[in-house]
Each structure stands twice: as structure tokens, then as C-alpha cells.
Motif scaffolding. Structure first.
Motif, PDB file in Angstrom:
ATOM      1  N   UNK A  44       0.801  -1.222   0.000  1.00 25.35           N
ATOM      2  CA  UNK A  44       0.000   0.000   0.000  1.00 25.35           C
ATOM      3  C   UNK A  44       0.837   1.278   0.000  1.00 25.35           C
ATOM      4  N   UNK A  45       2.124   1.188   0.332  1.00 27.88           N
ATOM      5  CA  UNK A  45       2.944   2.398   0.341  1.00 27.88           C
ATOM      6  C   UNK A  45       4.376   2.089  -0.073  1.00 27.88           C
ATOM      7  N   UNK A  46       5.084   3.167  -0.407  1.00 31.76           N
ATOM      8  CA  UNK A  46       6.499   3.046  -0.738  1.00 31.76           C
ATOM      9  C   UNK A  46       7.246   4.209  -0.112  1.00 31.76           C
ATOM     10  N   UNK A  95       7.294  -3.624   1.766  1.00 27.28           N
ATOM     11  CA  UNK A  95       6.800  -4.993   1.890  1.00 27.28           C
ATOM     12  C   UNK A  95       6.780  -5.470   3.336  1.00 27.28           C
ATOM     13  N   UNK A  96       7.741  -4.990   4.118  1.00 26.38           N
ATOM     14  CA  UNK A  96       7.837  -5.383   5.526  1.00 26.38           C
ATOM     15  C   UNK A  96       8.764  -4.393   6.233  1.00 26.38           C
ATOM     16  N   UNK A  97       9.005  -4.627   7.521  1.00 29.02           N
ATOM     17  CA  UNK A  97       9.819  -3.690   8.300  1.00 29.02           C
ATOM     18  C   UNK A  97      11.246  -3.566   7.782  1.00 29.02           C
ATOM     19  N   UNK A  98      11.764  -4.613   7.184  1.00 34.26           N
ATOM     20  CA  UNK A  98      13.145  -4.603   6.695  1.00 34.26           C
ATOM     21  C   UNK A  98      13.338  -3.618   5.531  1.00 34.26           C
ATOM     22  N   UNK A 153       1.469   6.946  -0.304  1.00 31.34           N
ATOM     23  CA  UNK A 153       0.435   5.928  -0.406  1.00 31.34           C
ATOM     24  C   UNK A 153       0.186   5.585  -1.874  1.00 31.34           C
ATOM     25  N   UNK A 154       0.229   4.284  -2.188  1.00 31.85           N
ATOM     26  CA  UNK A 154       0.076   3.844  -3.578  1.00 31.85           C
ATOM     27  C   UNK A 154      -1.339   4.075  -4.119  1.00 31.85           C
ATOM     28  N   UNK A 155      -2.356   3.911  -3.296  1.00 33.62           N
ATOM     29  CA  UNK A 155      -3.730   4.160  -3.766  1.00 33.62           C
ATOM     30  C   UNK A 155      -3.903   5.627  -4.128  1.00 33.62           C
ATOM     31  N   UNK A 156      -3.367   6.510  -3.314  1.00 36.30           N
ATOM     32  CA  UNK A 156      -3.410   7.938  -3.630  1.00 36.30           C
ATOM     33  C   UNK A 156      -2.670   8.214  -4.933  1.00 36.30           C
ATOM     34  N   UNK A 157      -1.493   7.599  -5.095  1.00 31.33           N
ATOM     35  CA  UNK A 157      -0.725   7.750  -6.332  1.00 31.33           C
ATOM     36  C   UNK A 157      -1.557   7.298  -7.533  1.00 31.33           C
ATOM     37  N   UNK A 158      -2.165   6.129  -7.433  1.00 29.46           N
ATOM     38  CA  UNK A 158      -2.997   5.610  -8.534  1.00 29.46           C
ATOM     39  C   UNK A 158      -4.136   6.570  -8.876  1.00 29.46           C
ATOM     40  N   UNK A 159      -4.761   7.137  -7.854  1.00 30.83           N
ATOM     41  CA  UNK A 159      -5.869   8.076  -8.088  1.00 30.83           C
ATOM     42  C   UNK A 159      -5.392   9.389  -8.698  1.00 30.83           C
TER      43      UNK A 159
END
Length: 149
Positions: free
Chosen positions: A6-8, A51-54, A80-86
Motif C-alpha cells: 500500500x505504500x512506498x 513490503x515489511x519492516x526490513x 500511499x500507492x492508492x493515492x498515487x494511482x488516483x
């Protein structure tokens, strides 16, 4: 694009890319102009997929090749990836903007560390200069005050 979290994270190399009040500027979102290396018309902007804490620790531990100092002296931001997509739906529908996973393999010769979380935001290199700037400014707006050190 279902295999994405969901985020990067975007690392901020220079403290100059953060305003005195803490906002991320468009300078933190300069796409590479090396489209010929890709073999397509896209230019890249590196990100780490959360993807995870690492994934965050890998970003924070990254150093510049052939140097020991940390690469992201300005910190990092989360988008946020959903915001990016929108926000970029029109550009994505017309294949002017996209993203990918592109893990980095460790290389002693080039002094690269392994980064399984690495990916890129992709922007068509053939876009009008003003549209490219709009994309950079929109990414900075989305990052907002989300800068962390």
C-alpha cells in the motif's frame, strides 16, 4: 499491479530538498534521464516498496557507491500507492506514468548492496517539460510533511 504494498518510501538525498518548515520539494523527485539504458521511453525514480519492516532499514542503510556515507542524508518520505494511482490515473491509463519492482543485486565491483525492495516510478521521457514538472510537484505534494530522518 496487484503485487505491490500500500505504500512506498522515497529516500531524500539532499537536505536542500526539504523546506525550513519541513515540506518535501519537487527537487526530491528528479527522474533519471537515462532512458536509453532501459530500452524504452521511460525515465526512472527509485523507490523502496514497503513490503515489511526490513524494507525501510535497507533504505536507511544504503550508501553511495564507493563511499561510506549514507545516501539519504535528508531522510525519507512515505507515499500511499492508492493515492498515487488516483492522482495519476489519466497518466497511467495513457501509459505516460507507471511503476515497477526492480530489485538490485549486490555487486562488489559497483559497490551496490542487495535491495530486494527496490523499484521505480516510471515517467515517459517524451512528455512535455511542463507535464514532467507537474508530475514532480504532485509527488512532492503527496509526500507533504511525511519526511522522516
Amino acid at each position: 499491479m496487484n503485487e505491490y504494498p500500500e505504500e512506498f518510501y522515497r529516500g531524500i538525498s539532499s537536505p536542500n530538498d526539504i523546506t525550513e518548515s519541513g515540506y518535501v520539494t519537487a527537487g526530491a523527485f528528479q527522474f533519471d534521464q537515462y532512458d536509453s539504458q532501459r530500452g524504452d521511453e521511460y525515465c526512472e525514480l527509485s523507490v523502496n516498496w514497503n513490503d515489511n519492516e526490513e524494507s525501510l532499514q535497507v533504505l536507511l542503510d544504503q550508501h553511495k557507491p564507493q563511499r561510506e556515507d549514507k545516501q539519504f542524508k535528508g531522510g525519507y518520505c512515505t507515499i500511499n500507492r492508492t493515492l498515487l494511482n488516483n492522482m495519476f490515473k489519466g497518466h497511467m491509463d495513457s501509459e505516460e506514468f507507471s511503476y515497477e519492482r526492480r530489485p538490485v543485486e549486490a555487486s562488489e565491483e559497483n559497490d551496490y548492496q542487495e535491495n530486494l525492495y527496490h523499484g521505480n516510478l516510471l515517467m515517459k521521457n517524451t512528455l512535455d517539460k511542463q507535464v514532467k514538472k507537474n508530475i514532480q510537484h504532485t509527488l512532492a505534494f503527496m509526500a507533504g510533511l511525511a519526511i522522516r530522518r
